[in-house]
Design an enzyme around this catalytic site. Structure first.
Site, PDB file in Angstrom:
ATOM      1  CE  LYS A   8      -3.875   1.911   2.708  1.00 38.27           C
ATOM      2  NZ  LYS A   8      -4.745   1.673   3.889  1.00 38.27           N
ATOM      3  CB  SER A  64      -8.058   3.462   2.789  1.00 40.40           C
ATOM      4  OG  SER A  64      -7.227   2.930   3.804  1.00 40.40           O
ATOM      5  CB  SER A  97      -8.135   0.610   5.736  1.00 41.46           C
ATOM      6  OG  SER A  97      -8.885   1.788   5.666  1.00 41.46           O
TER       7      SER A  97
END
Ligand code: GLN
Length: 476
Positions: free
Chosen positions: A70, A145, A169
């Site tokens: 990420k 996210s 997330s």
């Protein structure tokens, strides 16, 4: 050889030699042009980091495997934008501890995955750069996210990816894309190199294509790190006393769930009963307070953590402005997106002098109540089964779910962050062609219990990849 073993061989075969890496680069770039999971793809750069790591162990089960990261987790020489314009073109000078440990195990970071700006969101639509689509249905969001990380795993681009979970997330995009998603115990994985959003809530987590892969990655990245004072050895060393047949706490009331999610919840309870596990109905009295408590604490911490982006030290700076005040003001005005600005304002509001007792301190008290309630429950049950999100993946735009509704829908995931406990989101199969995920929560440092339970529920099988996923057939 079992399915997981065969797949691992497939991945290793992709990243061995320069030719194989080139081929892999071509495959992953082509496949990603359909879903836009990555903001940067660079297997060569990952391989050169691995070469520098001369002690990397070839005996690790992760050796030779490619992985995604990420874009709020640092990988040396890769970009680190947090999905924000304010960090546009910022390149990380060092790697996060989780990444360094994976490199030491011989795994290869191949790209930076798309995300909601600074981790704020549930759909990856708040990225300043790209729209990542759900590999199962391109009209739907991948969740967020860590949406890029989940989409990359579901589309078969990588067998696992790192994400971060502040309020759901990792688990929520895992549920939307049909992958596993682990939010570990707070402190069991070092946060060194994870760009801070809400420091007391967030963890580096794992998205992966099987329980075994999730467990192997967690075992490598977990454990004490001198670079993070909040890290601890708990999960890695703990010997868990609970064993099958487990006692599982299930919610006595589940109103507000979409029929597909409610059905999956009921079916999983039935599956557990067939395994001889005991089901106990529970109610969470604190549940109606978790979302307000989460958004008070998370925004307060965010307003402090994001104060460092001024155009002076990192990333973007508004040009041709000679006075300091205007330079900072304009850099922040043009560098941050709307959701981030909203949260900085909210955080500043709840922390303003004279009002702390009314908001922030109160939220902290609620947090203690939540933790106490959960800990009391764990004296009666081994794990708690919860939905991850009340719906399956929703459509882009805010017709189906407004940003406000998305925040309310965090009510099943933020509990684990407020309490600090580990939770694993696992796929339960498809409903109307889209995955549904549920989560199991366990007491602090009892990740092994989650892996054991999810392993049994999955029958040892890895996830079903999305239609059109990159597969072994394309490589041979
Ligand atoms: N949806 C939550 C939020 O927007 C979770 C975010 C996260 O875990 N980073 O804050």
């Amino acid at each position: 050889m079992n399915e997981v073993g065969r797949k691992t061989l497939f991945w290793r075969g992709l990243t061995g030699s320069v030719e194989q890496r080139k081929r892999y680069n071509k495959l992953i770039t082509e496949a990603d042009s359909e879903i836009s999971a990555f903001l940067e793809i660079n297997p060569e750069s990952g391989a050169s980091l691995l070469r520098k790591n001369s002690e990397s162990q070839t005996s690790s089960p992760l050796s030779g495997l490619p992985f995604g990261v990420k874009d709020n987790i640092a990988v040396e020489k890769f970009q680190l934008t947090c999905g924000s314009k304010i960090l546009n073109s910022f390149v990380s000078p060092y790697s996060a501890t989780a990444v360094s440990r994976l490199l030491a195990a011989g795994a290869v970071p191949v790209g930076k995955a798309n995300m909601d700006e600074f981790g704020m969101g549930s759909s990856t639509e708040n990225s300043a750069y790209k729209t990542t689509v759900n590999p199962w249905d391109h009209a739907k969001v991948p969740g967020g996210s860590s949406g890029g990380s989940a989409a990359a795993v579901a589309a078969g681009l990588v067998p696992f990816a790192l994400g971060s979970d502040t309020g759901g997330s990792v688990r929520q995009p895992a549920a939307f894309c049909g992958t596993y998603g682990l939010k570990p115990t707070y402190g069991s994985v070092s946060r060194y190199g994870l760009v801070a959003y809400a420091s007391s809530l967030e963890c580096v987590g794992v998205l992966a294509d099987s329980v075994e892969m999730t467990k192997n990655v967690f075992t490598v990245i977990g454990g004490k790190d001198p670079m993070d004072q909040t890290s601890s050895n708990g999960s890695v060393n703990s010997a868990d006393a609970a064993a099958q047949p487990y006692t599982i706490g299930v919610l006595s009331k589940t109103e507000g769930l979409d029929p597909a999610v409610a059905e999956a919840y009921g079916e999983t309870i039935e599956q557990m009963k067939l395994l001889g596990w005991k089901i106990r109905e529970i109610s969470l009295n604190t549940q109606e307070y978790v979302v307000p408590a989460y958004y008070t604490i998370a925004t307060a911490e965010a307003s402090a953590n994001l104060a460092r982006y001024t155009g002076i030290r990192y990333g973007m700076r508004e040009k041709d402005i000679t006075d300091h005040e205007n330079m900072v003001r304009l850099t922040r005005e043009n560098g941050f997106g709307d959701e981030v600005k909203l949260r900085i304002l909210l955080g500043t509001y709840v922390l303003r002098s004279g009002f702390q007792d009314q908001y922030y301190v109160r939220a902290q008290k609620i947090r203690t109540l939540i933790r106490n309630e959960i800990n009391t429950l764990f004296t009666k049950v081994d794990m708690i089964l919860m939905p991850v999100f009340p719906t399956q993946a929703f459509r882009f735009g805010s017709q189906e779910m407004t940003p406000y509704q998305q925040k309310l829908a965090d009510k099943y995931t933020v509990t684990a962050n407020l309490a600090g406990i580990p939770s694993l989101s696992f796929p339960t199969g498809l409903k109307s062609g889209l995955p549904v995920g549920l989560q199991l929560m366990a007491p602090d440092f009892c990740e092994s219990r989650l892996f054991d339970a999810a392993g049994v529920l999955s029958g040892g099988r890895s996830i079903q990849l999305a239609p059109g996923a990159m597969s072994a057939g394309e490589v041979s």
